[in-house]
Motif scaffolding. Structure first.
Motif, PDB file in Angstrom:
ATOM      1  N   GLN A 193       0.702  -1.089  -0.119  1.00 50.75           N
ATOM      2  CA  GLN A 193      -0.036  -0.062   0.132  1.00 50.75           C
ATOM      3  C   GLN A 193       0.890   1.267  -0.030  1.00 50.75           C
ATOM      4  OE1 GLN A 193      -3.213   0.210  -0.381  1.00 50.75           O
ATOM      5  NE2 GLN A 193      -3.875  -2.009  -0.027  1.00 50.75           N
ATOM      6  N   PRO A 194       1.653   1.515  -0.921  1.00 46.96           N
ATOM      7  CA  PRO A 194       2.708   2.704  -0.909  1.00 46.96           C
ATOM      8  C   PRO A 194       1.923   3.903  -0.974  1.00 46.96           C
ATOM      9  CG  PRO A 194       2.764   1.228  -3.154  1.00 46.96           C
ATOM     10  CD  PRO A 194       2.036   0.605  -2.116  1.00 46.96           C
ATOM     11  N   GLY A 195       0.487   3.831  -1.824  1.00 45.97           N
ATOM     12  CA  GLY A 195      -0.227   5.019  -1.956  1.00 45.97           C
ATOM     13  C   GLY A 195      -0.590   5.736  -0.570  1.00 45.97           C
ATOM     14  N   LYS A 196      -1.162   4.704   0.165  1.00 47.55           N
ATOM     15  CA  LYS A 196      -1.626   5.191   1.331  1.00 47.55           C
ATOM     16  C   LYS A 196      -0.739   5.479   2.391  1.00 47.55           C
ATOM     17  CE  LYS A 196      -6.050   2.183   1.380  1.00 47.55           C
ATOM     18  NZ  LYS A 196      -6.471   0.980   1.993  1.00 47.55           N
ATOM     19  N   LEU A 197       0.374   4.817   2.371  1.00 48.84           N
ATOM     20  CA  LEU A 197       1.692   5.235   3.213  1.00 48.84           C
ATOM     21  C   LEU A 197       1.993   6.567   2.938  1.00 48.84           C
ATOM     22  CD1 LEU A 197       3.109   4.358   5.637  1.00 48.84           C
ATOM     23  CD2 LEU A 197       4.631   2.892   4.007  1.00 48.84           C
ATOM     24  N   THR A 198       2.281   6.860   1.548  1.00 46.32           N
ATOM     25  CA  THR A 198       2.520   8.084   0.924  1.00 46.32           C
ATOM     26  C   THR A 198       1.741   9.288   1.694  1.00 46.32           C
ATOM     27  OG1 THR A 198       3.676   7.245  -1.028  1.00 46.32           O
ATOM     28  CG2 THR A 198       3.096   9.582  -0.931  1.00 46.32           C
ATOM     29  N   GLU A 199       0.457   9.096   1.607  1.00 46.79           N
ATOM     30  CA  GLU A 199      -0.616  10.156   2.179  1.00 46.79           C
ATOM     31  C   GLU A 199      -0.237  10.375   3.478  1.00 46.79           C
ATOM     32  OE1 GLU A 199      -2.889  11.812   0.497  1.00 46.79           O
ATOM     33  OE2 GLU A 199      -1.690  11.260  -1.266  1.00 46.79           O
ATOM     34  N   ALA A 200      -0.271   9.189   4.150  1.00 46.35           N
ATOM     35  CA  ALA A 200      -0.068   9.097   5.833  1.00 46.35           C
ATOM     36  C   ALA A 200       1.406  10.152   6.063  1.00 46.35           C
ATOM     37  CB  ALA A 200      -0.023   7.980   6.335  1.00 46.35           C
ATOM     38  N   PHE A 201       2.404   9.719   5.169  1.00 44.14           N
ATOM     39  CA  PHE A 201       3.798  10.325   5.639  1.00 44.14           C
ATOM     40  C   PHE A 201       3.620  11.881   5.165  1.00 44.14           C
ATOM     41  CE2 PHE A 201       8.167  11.251   4.049  1.00 44.14           C
ATOM     42  CZ  PHE A 201       8.768  11.293   5.381  1.00 44.14           C
ATOM     43  N   LYS A 202       2.848  12.090   4.198  1.00 47.91           N
ATOM     44  CA  LYS A 202       2.628  13.391   3.780  1.00 47.91           C
ATOM     45  C   LYS A 202       2.031  14.293   5.166  1.00 47.91           C
ATOM     46  CE  LYS A 202      -0.343  14.775   0.714  1.00 47.91           C
ATOM     47  NZ  LYS A 202      -1.430  15.463   1.400  1.00 47.91           N
ATOM     48  N   TYR A 203       1.018  13.841   5.519  1.00 49.30           N
ATOM     49  CA  TYR A 203       0.514  14.439   6.720  1.00 49.30           C
ATOM     50  C   TYR A 203       1.106  14.513   7.635  1.00 49.30           C
ATOM     51  CZ  TYR A 203      -3.657  13.916   3.628  1.00 49.30           C
ATOM     52  OH  TYR A 203      -4.660  14.030   2.686  1.00 49.30           O
ATOM     53  N   PHE A 204       2.082  13.412   8.007  1.00 49.79           N
ATOM     54  CA  PHE A 204       2.824  13.402   9.093  1.00 49.79           C
ATOM     55  C   PHE A 204       3.859  14.694   9.157  1.00 49.79           C
ATOM     56  CE2 PHE A 204       6.922  11.667  11.233  1.00 49.79           C
ATOM     57  CZ  PHE A 204       6.298  11.724  12.520  1.00 49.79           C
ATOM     58  N   LEU A 205       4.475  14.586   7.825  1.00 48.54           N
ATOM     59  CA  LEU A 205       5.437  15.970   7.503  1.00 48.54           C
ATOM     60  C   LEU A 205       4.739  17.299   7.899  1.00 48.54           C
ATOM     61  CD1 LEU A 205       6.980  14.802   4.545  1.00 48.54           C
ATOM     62  CD2 LEU A 205       8.109  15.009   6.577  1.00 48.54           C
ATOM     63  N   GLY A 234       5.199  20.842  10.529  1.00 48.44           N
ATOM     64  CA  GLY A 234       5.418  22.094   9.791  1.00 48.44           C
ATOM     65  C   GLY A 234       5.616  22.238   8.187  1.00 48.44           C
ATOM     66  N   TYR A 235       5.802  21.207   7.785  1.00 48.78           N
ATOM     67  CA  TYR A 235       5.827  20.874   6.120  1.00 48.78           C
ATOM     68  C   TYR A 235       4.781  20.918   5.299  1.00 48.78           C
ATOM     69  CZ  TYR A 235      10.729  19.836   7.768  1.00 48.78           C
ATOM     70  OH  TYR A 235      11.998  20.190   8.424  1.00 48.78           O
ATOM     71  N   ILE A 236       4.603  21.307   4.419  1.00 48.74           N
ATOM     72  CA  ILE A 236       3.553  21.233   3.384  1.00 48.74           C
ATOM     73  C   ILE A 236       4.206  20.800   2.041  1.00 48.74           C
ATOM     74  CG2 ILE A 236       1.627  22.595   2.205  1.00 48.74           C
ATOM     75  CD1 ILE A 236       1.331  22.087   5.138  1.00 48.74           C
ATOM     76  N   ALA A 237       3.586  19.762   1.530  1.00 44.23           N
ATOM     77  CA  ALA A 237       4.215  18.891   0.490  1.00 44.23           C
ATOM     78  C   ALA A 237       3.373  19.278  -0.769  1.00 44.23           C
ATOM     79  CB  ALA A 237       3.989  17.454   0.591  1.00 44.23           C
TER      80      ALA A 237
END
Length: 404
Positions: free
Chosen positions: A323-335, A339-342
């Motif tokens: 599930q790389p897509g879901k994990l990428t979304e989660a990682f983006k929100y984690f960033l 304080g990071y905006i992707a």
């Protein structure tokens, strides 16, 4: 279509549409912000040049540490105060087998091109590694963690965001406990904070007598259902673990991981002088993973104000692969929480990068963890986490537990 009674308002001005039980939802950003804090517009416009032609190539290094050489591959060069993304793989794998699918995912590349990415291979686990000599003492899990400051110092990283799986998650957690000032955040997948008891130790020994090493390791990586179904993914990993990783070296790593001690962490306030991870943490596990119980217990021992627990549906034992897509979304929100905006490209538009991304549906969300932090003076940011429970007025539970 019944609308779930959970609505998340982002305090930084972001609006998340109502979450329904079907379809993908979108998170829209009304204010365009760069991925990097304190970055002016001119630098933002040039941010895509961070990975020049030469930087797109992974460069291999063997780094001397107090406990022997450590093989790492790196892409990019340190830039200002931005952290490096540092990964550590699970036992039985190396950085390629563990992370290639995840880091080659297109949306993940949109995120990581703004960071240095450093993959660490445990001693002797990289492709083409020489077999350790007879009598070689493999580093303990604590010593594996103590090797990482040499990597940080060698490349001049100020701090890192760690992504670890299984044994690698344990190593990174230990690293953050020993060297908290070097770690800005952690994504820990399939982590088990507990050492092996006598029964578990005996079961592992018995399994080693009746099964090949690759099959023994597979039972650590995949669920029983996945193994019984003997999926193509399981067959592929069985072959690669047997052919790509040096078996004698793997046996040493496997033995050391199964000899690990408890992480010795406790939720603040539960015991006097409790030790726990001080940085923001995202725990990830598949809903059908052998590590599920361990991750749930780890969640119970962490600071709920800085911890997010993500349980991924239909992902099995390797969520970063299935599930790389879901994990990428989660990682983006984690960033975002740090304080990071992707900036992710919206494929529906012909223009350039736009600040929007889709979010997978939340099948179960008991609480919402909303994090906001920013730094305009270039100093290291500190995450500030706010959350509200949806289960009742006045009730607060800071840990976000999400199935997606």
């Amino acid at each position: 279509m019944k609308v779930l009674g959970h609505r998340i308002e982002l305090l930084t001005g972001l609006l998340l549409h109502d979450v329904t039980m079907a379809g993908l939802q979108e998170l829209r950003f009304p204010e365009e912000k760069p991925l990097l804090r304190g970055q002016d517009l001119a630098e933002l416009e040039n941010s895509d040049t961070f990975l020049l032609a030469a930087d797109t190539d992974w460069k291999e290094h063997d780094i001397e540490t107090p406990y022997g050489l450590l093989h790492v591959v790196i892409r990019g060069s340190p830039k200002g105060n931005r952290p490096a993304i540092l990964t550590y793989h699970d036992v039985g794998l190396n950085h390629k087998l563990c992370f290639n699918t995840f880091f080659n995912f297109e949306d993940m590349q949109e995120i990581t091109k703004h960071f240095v990415v450093c993959h660490v291979d445990a001693p002797g686990q990289q492709v083409g590694a020489s077999q350790f000599p007879q009598g070689y003492q493999f580093p303990s899990m604590e010593q594996l963690a103590a090797m990482l400051p040499s990597v940080v110092q060698h490349f001049g990283f100020k701090y890192v965001i760690g992504i670890g799986v299984g044994a690698g998650a344990y190593v990174l957690a230990k690293f953050a406990l020993i060297f908290p000032d070097l770690v800005e955040g952690l994504v820990l997948m399939n982590i088990d904070p507990n050492g092996k008891g006598w029964i578990d130790w005996a079961a592992t020994k018995l399994s080693g007598l009746t099964s090949t090493l690759p099959d023994t390791v597979l039972s650590h990586l995949f669920s029983q259902e996945e193994l019984v179904n003997n999926t193509e993914l399981v067959q592929s990993y069985r072959q690669q673990i047997g052919n790509v990783v040096n078996q004698a070296n793997l046996q040493l790593f496997w033995n050391m991981y199964n000899s690990r001690r408890d992480l010795d962490i406790n939720r603040p306030g539960t015991v006097p002088n409790a030790k726990t991870l001080r940085c923001p943490v995202m725990l990830v596990v598949g809903d059908n993973a052998p590590a599920e119980d361990g991750v749930v217990e780890c969640n119970s021992k962490l600071d709920p104000t800085t911890t997010t627990f993500l349980k991924m549906a239909d992902s099995g034992g390797l969520p970063q692969v299935t599930q790389p897509g879901k994990l990428t979304e989660a990682f983006k929100y984690f960033l975002q929480g740090m304080g990071y905006i992707a900036y992710l490209k919206d494929r529906r538009l012909s223009g350039g990068a736009v600040p929007s991304a889709s979010m997978t549906r939340l099948a179960r969300s008991r609480t919402a963890s909303l994090t906001s932090a920013s730094s305009v003076d270039g100093s290291r940011p500190q995450a500030c986490t706010h959350s509200e429970s949806s289960e009742g007025m006045g009730q607060v539970n800071h840990t976000m537990e999400v199935s997606c």
